[in-house]
Design a protein around this motif. Structure first.
Motif, PDB file in Angstrom:
ATOM      1  N   ASP A  46       0.844  -1.195   0.000  1.00  0.00           N
ATOM      2  CA  ASP A  46       0.000   0.000   0.000  1.00  0.00           C
ATOM      3  C   ASP A  46       0.879   1.244   0.000  1.00  0.00           C
ATOM      4  N   MET A  47       0.978   1.895  -1.134  1.00  0.00           N
ATOM      5  CA  MET A  47       1.788   3.110  -1.270  1.00  0.00           C
ATOM      6  C   MET A  47       0.905   4.328  -1.544  1.00  0.00           C
ATOM      7  N   ARG A  48      -0.377   4.240  -1.196  1.00  0.00           N
ATOM      8  CA  ARG A  48      -1.305   5.330  -1.505  1.00  0.00           C
ATOM      9  C   ARG A  48      -1.027   6.555  -0.646  1.00  0.00           C
ATOM     10  N   ASN A  49      -1.333   7.718  -1.209  1.00  0.00           N
ATOM     11  CA  ASN A  49      -1.184   8.988  -0.505  1.00  0.00           C
ATOM     12  C   ASN A  49      -2.554   9.635  -0.330  1.00  0.00           C
ATOM     13  N   PHE A  50      -2.866  10.002   0.907  1.00  0.00           N
ATOM     14  CA  PHE A  50      -4.087  10.734   1.201  1.00  0.00           C
ATOM     15  C   PHE A  50      -3.720  12.041   1.890  1.00  0.00           C
ATOM     16  N   LEU A  51      -4.396  13.125   1.458  1.00  0.00           N
ATOM     17  CA  LEU A  51      -4.209  14.437   2.090  1.00  0.00           C
ATOM     18  C   LEU A  51      -2.742  14.856   2.108  1.00  0.00           C
ATOM     19  N   GLY A  52      -2.010  14.440   1.093  1.00  0.00           N
ATOM     20  CA  GLY A  52      -0.623  14.866   0.984  1.00  0.00           C
ATOM     21  C   GLY A  52       0.354  14.107   1.863  1.00  0.00           C
ATOM     22  N   VAL A  53      -0.095  13.048   2.538  1.00  0.00           N
ATOM     23  CA  VAL A  53       0.789  12.251   3.402  1.00  0.00           C
ATOM     24  C   VAL A  53       1.253  11.027   2.621  1.00  0.00           C
ATOM     25  N   PRO A  54       2.547  10.900   2.336  1.00  0.00           N
ATOM     26  CA  PRO A  54       3.021   9.734   1.591  1.00  0.00           C
ATOM     27  C   PRO A  54       2.776   8.436   2.359  1.00  0.00           C
ATOM     28  N   ASN A  55       2.393   7.397   1.642  1.00  0.00           N
ATOM     29  CA  ASN A  55       2.181   6.072   2.254  1.00  0.00           C
ATOM     30  C   ASN A  55       1.300   6.191   3.493  1.00  0.00           C
ATOM     31  N   THR A  56       0.169   6.801   3.320  1.00  0.00           N
ATOM     32  CA  THR A  56      -0.640   7.303   4.434  1.00  0.00           C
ATOM     33  C   THR A  56      -0.947   6.262   5.494  1.00  0.00           C
ATOM     34  N   LEU A  57      -1.492   5.115   5.100  1.00  0.00           N
ATOM     35  CA  LEU A  57      -1.915   4.140   6.108  1.00  0.00           C
ATOM     36  C   LEU A  57      -0.727   3.532   6.859  1.00  0.00           C
ATOM     37  N   ASN A  58       0.382   3.329   6.175  1.00  0.00           N
ATOM     38  CA  ASN A  58       1.567   2.814   6.857  1.00  0.00           C
ATOM     39  C   ASN A  58       2.137   3.839   7.836  1.00  0.00           C
ATOM     40  N   GLY A 216       2.873  -9.051   8.422  1.00  0.00           N
ATOM     41  CA  GLY A 216       3.896  -8.331   7.679  1.00  0.00           C
ATOM     42  C   GLY A 216       4.425  -9.127   6.502  1.00  0.00           C
ATOM     43  N   VAL A 217       4.637 -10.426   6.694  1.00  0.00           N
ATOM     44  CA  VAL A 217       5.124 -11.283   5.606  1.00  0.00           C
ATOM     45  C   VAL A 217       4.089 -11.376   4.483  1.00  0.00           C
ATOM     46  N   ALA A 218       2.800 -11.411   4.867  1.00  0.00           N
ATOM     47  CA  ALA A 218       1.718 -11.540   3.884  1.00  0.00           C
ATOM     48  C   ALA A 218       1.166 -10.179   3.483  1.00  0.00           C
ATOM     49  N   ASP A 219       2.008  -9.178   3.442  1.00  0.00           N
ATOM     50  CA  ASP A 219       1.599  -7.802   3.162  1.00  0.00           C
ATOM     51  C   ASP A 219       0.739  -7.695   1.900  1.00  0.00           C
ATOM     52  N   LYS A 220       1.250  -8.160   0.786  1.00  0.00           N
ATOM     53  CA  LYS A 220       0.549  -8.021  -0.493  1.00  0.00           C
ATOM     54  C   LYS A 220      -0.668  -8.928  -0.578  1.00  0.00           C
ATOM     55  N   LYS A 221      -0.553 -10.140  -0.048  1.00  0.00           N
ATOM     56  CA  LYS A 221      -1.674 -11.082  -0.120  1.00  0.00           C
ATOM     57  C   LYS A 221      -2.875 -10.562   0.658  1.00  0.00           C
ATOM     58  N   ILE A 222      -2.637 -10.028   1.847  1.00  0.00           N
ATOM     59  CA  ILE A 222      -3.733  -9.485   2.653  1.00  0.00           C
ATOM     60  C   ILE A 222      -4.352  -8.281   1.951  1.00  0.00           C
ATOM     61  N   TYR A 223      -3.518  -7.455   1.367  1.00  0.00           N
ATOM     62  CA  TYR A 223      -4.001  -6.277   0.644  1.00  0.00           C
ATOM     63  C   TYR A 223      -4.915  -6.678  -0.514  1.00  0.00           C
ATOM     64  N   TYR A 224      -4.549  -7.760  -1.190  1.00  0.00           N
ATOM     65  CA  TYR A 224      -5.362  -8.236  -2.316  1.00  0.00           C
ATOM     66  C   TYR A 224      -6.658  -8.874  -1.825  1.00  0.00           C
ATOM     67  N   VAL A 225      -6.592  -9.668  -0.774  1.00  0.00           N
ATOM     68  CA  VAL A 225      -7.771 -10.400  -0.277  1.00  0.00           C
ATOM     69  C   VAL A 225      -8.857  -9.444   0.206  1.00  0.00           C
ATOM     70  N   ASN A 226      -8.475  -8.368   0.901  1.00  0.00           N
ATOM     71  CA  ASN A 226      -9.507  -7.440   1.399  1.00  0.00           C
ATOM     72  C   ASN A 226      -9.808  -6.312   0.407  1.00  0.00           C
ATOM     73  N   LEU A 229      -8.218  -2.572   0.741  1.00  0.00           N
ATOM     74  CA  LEU A 229      -8.671  -1.692   1.818  1.00  0.00           C
ATOM     75  C   LEU A 229      -7.519  -1.344   2.758  1.00  0.00           C
ATOM     76  N   ILE A 230      -6.816  -2.371   3.234  1.00  0.00           N
ATOM     77  CA  ILE A 230      -5.686  -2.149   4.133  1.00  0.00           C
ATOM     78  C   ILE A 230      -4.675  -3.263   3.901  1.00  0.00           C
ATOM     79  N   SER A 231      -3.411  -2.938   3.965  1.00  0.00           N
ATOM     80  CA  SER A 231      -2.363  -3.911   3.663  1.00  0.00           C
ATOM     81  C   SER A 231      -1.969  -4.699   4.908  1.00  0.00           C
ATOM     82  N   GLY A 232      -1.245  -5.781   4.671  1.00  0.00           N
ATOM     83  CA  GLY A 232      -0.758  -6.582   5.787  1.00  0.00           C
ATOM     84  C   GLY A 232       0.215  -5.822   6.660  1.00  0.00           C
TER      85      GLY A 232
END
Length: 271
Positions: A46-58, A216-226, A229-232
């Motif tokens: 998850d590398m998305r940016n919201f409100l100008g914050v890089p990698n917002t959710l992380n 953390g190890v399943a970062d991308k898989k969790i991101y895809y499954v949900n 919405l939110i990454s591992g």
């Protein structure tokens, strides 16, 4: 005579603890290959940016570390809310919560621009927190003197491990620190009996730590499954924040089972 026997017991415990730790470290370095850093380690799902914050959710998922870290630090020093009986425990728990607070700032700083120059600000505060947590566990289960000596030694090893990883591009020692809560603490739970009630929260916290690492190890898989919405990795932050929360609940509700007569009294039996 009794004092001499207690001193001999304490030395025996100290030898077993550090002897086992050194053997594990030696096995790690001899049996595993070098684990170099890679630029791939800094690429998250998850590398998305919201409100100008890089990698917002992380970034913002580090906020719970700040809340529980500051509150825990204040309550550890305040002395009435947490059931902390010995000065050695105060040092260990206060530094643990200070490390958790450092994680909030260091991890957020790193995730705003993940690269090799910032990664140590993410890992070193967590290593300090792990060192302090392990020493608090030893103070509670073994003795105050051994726990405090462990605190100084582990902090030194944490800084040396960080320097070694930086200088030789080898993550093995830093990764070993991440195994302390999930392996060493549950193992020692069955070797040294707790003098407090609610000791099962140590195991709950270790379980939360293991779950976080899987996320953390399943970062991308969790991101895809949900459905993105939110990454591992973001879930890993939230789950790791549950570790100090669970330990804070333990400190609030635990009570001394039996009043300790001496700092080096032998404590046979399992919990």
């Amino acid at each position: 005579m009794v004092w001499a026997v207690n001193q001999q017991i304490a030395r025996g415990k100290r030898t077993r603890i550090w002897g086992g730790a050194l053997l594990c470290l030696l096995f790690l370095m001899l049996a595993t290959p070098k684990i170099p850093r890679s630029s791939k380690n800094h690429i998250f799902a998850d590398m998305r940016n919201f409100l100008g914050v890089p990698n917002t959710l992380n970034v913002i998922t580090n906020f719970p570390f700040l809340v529980v870290g500051v509150l825990g630090f204040v309550l550890s020093l305040q002395g009435n809310f947490f059931n902390i009986s010995f000065p050695g425990e105060v040092w260990g728990w206060a530094l643990f919560y200070a490390g958790i607070t450092g994680v909030a700032f260091g991890s957020a700083y790193y995730h705003m621009k993940p690269d090799e120059s910032r990664v140590m600000w993410d890992t070193l505060p967590m290593m300090i927190a792990y060192s302090s947590l392990y020493s608090s566990f030893i103070v509670e289960r073994v003795s105050q003197r051994i726990g405090l000596s462990s605190l100084c030694t582990l902090l030194l090893v944490a800084f040396l491990s960080a320097a070694y990883g930086r200088a030789y591009n080898d993550l093995r020692l830093c990764m070993a620190f991440q195994l302390i809560p999930s392996i060493a603490i549950p193992g020692m739970t069955y070797v040294f009996r707790s003098q407090y009630t609610h000791a099962r929260y140590w195991l709950f916290a270790a379980g939360a730590h293991v779950l976080a690492k899987f996320e953390g190890v399943a970062d991308k898989k969790i991101y895809y499954v949900n459905r993105y919405l939110i990454s591992g990795h973001s879930l890993e932050h939230l789950c790791l924040a549950m570790v100090p929360v669970l330990l804070s609940v333990m400190l609030m509700y635990r009570r001394m089972k039996v009043q300790r007569l001496g700092d080096h009294k032998e404590r046979p039996g399992r919990e």
